[in-house]
Structure formats: structure tokens, C-alpha cells
Enzyme design. Structure first.
Site, PDB file in Angstrom:
ATOM      1  N   SER A   1       0.790  -1.236   0.000  1.00  0.00           N
ATOM      2  CA  SER A   1       0.000   0.000   0.000  1.00  0.00           C
ATOM      3  C   SER A   1       0.822   1.285   0.000  1.00  0.00           C
ATOM      4  CB  SER A   1      -0.955   0.001   1.189  1.00  0.00           C
ATOM      5  OG  SER A   1      -2.017  -0.901   0.951  1.00  0.00           O
TER       6      SER A   1
ATOM      7  N   TYR B   1     -10.842   2.098   5.769  1.00  0.00           N
ATOM      8  CA  TYR B   1      -9.805   1.789   4.781  1.00  0.00           C
ATOM      9  C   TYR B   1     -10.341   0.812   3.755  1.00  0.00           C
ATOM     10  CZ  TYR B   1      -5.059   0.942   3.056  1.00  0.00           C
ATOM     11  OH  TYR B   1      -3.940   0.864   2.280  1.00  0.00           O
ATOM     12  N   SER B   2     -10.210   1.156   2.481  1.00  0.00           N
ATOM     13  CA  SER B   2     -10.709   0.291   1.415  1.00  0.00           C
ATOM     14  C   SER B   2      -9.811   0.388   0.192  1.00  0.00           C
ATOM     15  CB  SER B   2     -12.137   0.685   1.025  1.00  0.00           C
ATOM     16  OG  SER B   2     -12.580  -0.043  -0.106  1.00  0.00           O
ATOM     17  N   ASN B   3      -9.277  -0.735  -0.222  1.00  0.00           N
ATOM     18  CA  ASN B   3      -8.443  -0.769  -1.421  1.00  0.00           C
ATOM     19  C   ASN B   3      -9.230  -0.411  -2.678  1.00  0.00           C
ATOM     20  OD1 ASN B   3      -5.653  -1.954  -0.596  1.00  0.00           O
ATOM     21  ND2 ASN B   3      -7.142  -3.223   0.480  1.00  0.00           N
TER      22      ASN B   3
ATOM     23  N   GLY C   1       2.802  -0.999   3.942  1.00  0.00           N
ATOM     24  CA  GLY C   1       2.122  -1.809   2.954  1.00  0.00           C
ATOM     25  C   GLY C   1       2.256  -3.293   3.209  1.00  0.00           C
TER      26      GLY C   1
END
Length: 356
Positions: A76, A175-177, A311
Site C-alpha cells: 500500500s 480503509y478500502s483498497n 504496505g
């Protein structure tokens, strides 16, 4: 003490570049040796002084040391690169932070007319995380998908098949990819190029990040690198090779400790963005939050705030943080053993590198 050249230490290699004094090689090496992982590598900067070290092994079943210049999947931390590209486009007047998703990508996400670019960047959109729809170890489907090429469109569809995690965009942090997959598609619409091409053109080449690549569909880690592993059948299997489209714009970058320190020094030093947009990057999306526009922060044990990101790329985990004045920086990459979460031991090393 400053030492030129290579310093051989227990199960590691370290080197110093002359400059302002940093913690001793032994102290930093002890901290790195204490990181809970199969292997670890780090670069610590203090003014003009640089320490590089490694610990553990590069490959299970061997005694080969982790290369200090090794490449790894940085997960990330990709989001900070993507956010920097978006903010450069904002500075150029090509995107506005308050543009809606529907303005750029009509019909792609439900309620897109009420979700803004800013809310995607700071994870306040409420979009469901596509990662939570994917098979993960020990599912047989996870291993079967190892070399599968994913598209952003299909991953976004998997996400929006689920209801949002909250109804009012901007009201909460989650939090969201998925947010960054959508951002990647907005970059493509605004520029005519992929997010990878824009990162290469705007950041990798100008900053001379020679160990950093946007892999696309390539399954390989080229150049020196530690091997990474994931759990299977009560043990670990080598997962160094895999199709990084699984991560996409939310986490596919490959880099080195040196390059990540160089990137964050340029970013926090004001070389990549106008001051107003760097300030926006450091502004939390919610009151008392610790995540802005692709940038996170926390306070070390001695109360010094550091900015950067971390990440998780399954077989690799990476952490890169710097003081606001960029005098001190630390980047760490690990290959986890999945018996112990390395976060706590890495935090201790970050504290050691930052606090004097």
C-alpha cells in the site's frame, strides 16, 4: 561512530555514508535483528548519514543473507505514489479534489455522484473493500489464482456488489483498497494513460528510482531480492512469483529501501507538490484521524511525528516513515513468517531510528 564501506555484523550486512552522526551500527543492527520475520532489510537516514542493514535469510533452507539493496513488493505504499500523481493533476487543473466519481466514471459505483476524489484518497467514501471478497490462504482458490490477471473493473464490481460500509460519504474513515482502484481509473480517464505510466513518467524517472518498477502483469521480482512466503498446509510456500494485478493501484509497486526514502524525502521536502497540496495530503479525512490523502502518520515513542505509509503485499511487508523536516528517515521491508505480526518489532526499530 561513522564507518565507511561494508560493516559485517551478526547475520547481516551494514554500511555507512559519512555525515551527521546516527545511532551506532550495533544498536541499529540489534533492532533489525529483533524484527519478527524470515528476513528484513532497512535503510536509516540522519542528515547526510546513511545506514543500511539486513537480517535473517533471503530464502528458507539457505544461509544466503538478505541483500541490503534488495527489491520487494511494497504493497500500500503504492497509494502514496498514486495520490501524489492525482495531486499533481490537481495542481495542473486537470482534476479537482471535489470532483465526483460520477463526473469521471458515470455509473461505475453506486452513489458516485456523492463520492469525491478527496474521499477516495482519504478512505472516507464508504466503498466496500474488494479485498474482503477475495479468497485468501488457506483457501485452495487463493493458490489457484496465483497467476490470474485481474482487472480494476472486475475488482470494483466485486466490491460494489456489497453495500457500502456506511451511507454518508465523508462521515467516517474506513480503509478500502477499492478507493484506489477507482482512483487509478480516474487517472486513466483524465490523462489517457494508466496510473503506472503516470507514476513512471512523473515520479520514478525524474527521481532516479532505479530499483522501483510498476510490474503490470509481470510475476517476477527482478534483480536482488529476498524470497517471500505465504502459509499453506501448516507450513510456508514460496510466493515470490505472483500476478500483482491482484493489488493493482492499491498496492502493486516494487521498490527498495533506498528508493522509498528518496521518494518520501522529495515528497515531504516539497519537491513534488505545491505547499497547499502537501498540506492537504497531511490533513486527516476525519477528526483526529491519522490518514490524509494517501499519506499516514503516527507519533513515535519520544513524541516525534513521522509521516509516510506502510504496505502489506502478502509475502512482503514494507514501512517507510520520515520526520516532517525529513532529517530522519527509516524504511524497513520484511518477509513475514506468519507466526508473529512484525508490526510491533518494526515500530520499535522506527522508534530507535527516529528517537535520540
Amino acid at each position: 561512530m561513522l564507518v565507511q564501506g561494508i560493516v559485517a555484523l551478526t547475520a547481516a550486512v551494514a554500511s555507512f555514508v559519512p555525515g551527521v552522526a546516527v545511532a551506532s551500527p550495533g544498536e541499529l543492527q540489534k533492532g533489525l535483528d529483533g524484527v519478527a520475520a524470515i528476513g528484513a532489510l532497512a535503510e536509516v537516514r540522519d542528515g547526510g548519514a546513511v545506514w543500511r542493514g539486513s537480517s535473517g535469510v533471503a530464502e528458507l533452507g539457505s544461509s544466503r543473507k538478505v541483500p541490503v539493496e534488495g527489491r520487494f513488493r511494497a504493497g500500500s505504499i503504492t497509494k502514496t505514489f498514486v495520490a501524489t500523481v492525482v495531486l499533481q493533476l490537481v495542481a495542473e487543473g486537470r482534476i479537482r479534489l471535489d470532483d465526483s466519481v460520477a463526473h469521471w466514471l458515470p455509473g461505475v459505483v453506486p452513489n458516485g455522484e456523492n463520492i469525491t476524489v478527496r474521499q477516495l484518497l482519504n478512505h472516507t467514501s464508504g466503498l466496500f473493500d474488494y479485498k474482503n471478497t477475495l479468497p485468501m490462504p488457506p483457501s485452495a482458490e487463493f493458490y489457484a489464482n496465483r497467476y490470474r490477471t485481474w482487472t480494476a473493473a472486475e475488482q470494483i464490481q466485486r466490491a460494489v456488489a456489497n453495500p457500502p460500509v456506511f451511507d454518508k460519504p465523508g462521515s467516517r474513515y474506513s480503509y478500502s483498497n477499492t478507493n484506489y482502484l477507482v482512483i487509478g481509473e480516474i487517472i486513466r480517464k483524465a490523462t489517457g494513460h494508466t496510473y503506472s505510466q503516470e507514476i513512471e513518467r512523473r515520479l520514478i524517472r525524474p527521481l532516479g528510482l532505479r530499483g522501483t518498477t510498476m510490474p503490470g502483469t509481470s510475476t517476477y521480482l527482478r534483480g536482488p531480492h529476498p524470497h517471500g512466503y505465504v502459509p499453506k498446509d501448516g507450513g510456508l510456500i514460496d510466493f515470490t512469483e505472483m500476478n500483482p494485478t491482484l493489488f493493482g493501484a492499491g498496492g502493486d509497486i516494487i521498490s527498495t529501501t533506498h528508493d522509498l526514502n528518496r521518494f518520501f524525502a522529495a515528497l515531504l521536502g516539497g519537491r513534488l507538490l505545491p505547499a497547499r497540496l502537501l498540506d492537504a495530503m497531511k490533513t486527516p479525512g476525519t477528526e483526529d484521524g491519522t490518514y490524509g490523502l494517501g499519506l499516514s502518520w503516527h507519533d513515535t515513542a519520544c513524541g516525534v511525528r513521522v509521516y509516510g505509509n506502510d504496505g502489506d503485499a502478502l509475502a512482503y511487508q514494507a514501512y517507510s516513515f520520515a520526520t516532517e523536516d525529513i532529517r530522519r528517515q527509516v524504511t524497513v521491508a520484511v518477509t513475514p513468517d506468519f507466526r508473529t505480526n512484525p508490526d510491533k518489532s518494526v515500530d520499535a526499530l522506527v522508534d530507535q531510528a527516529i528517537c535520540r
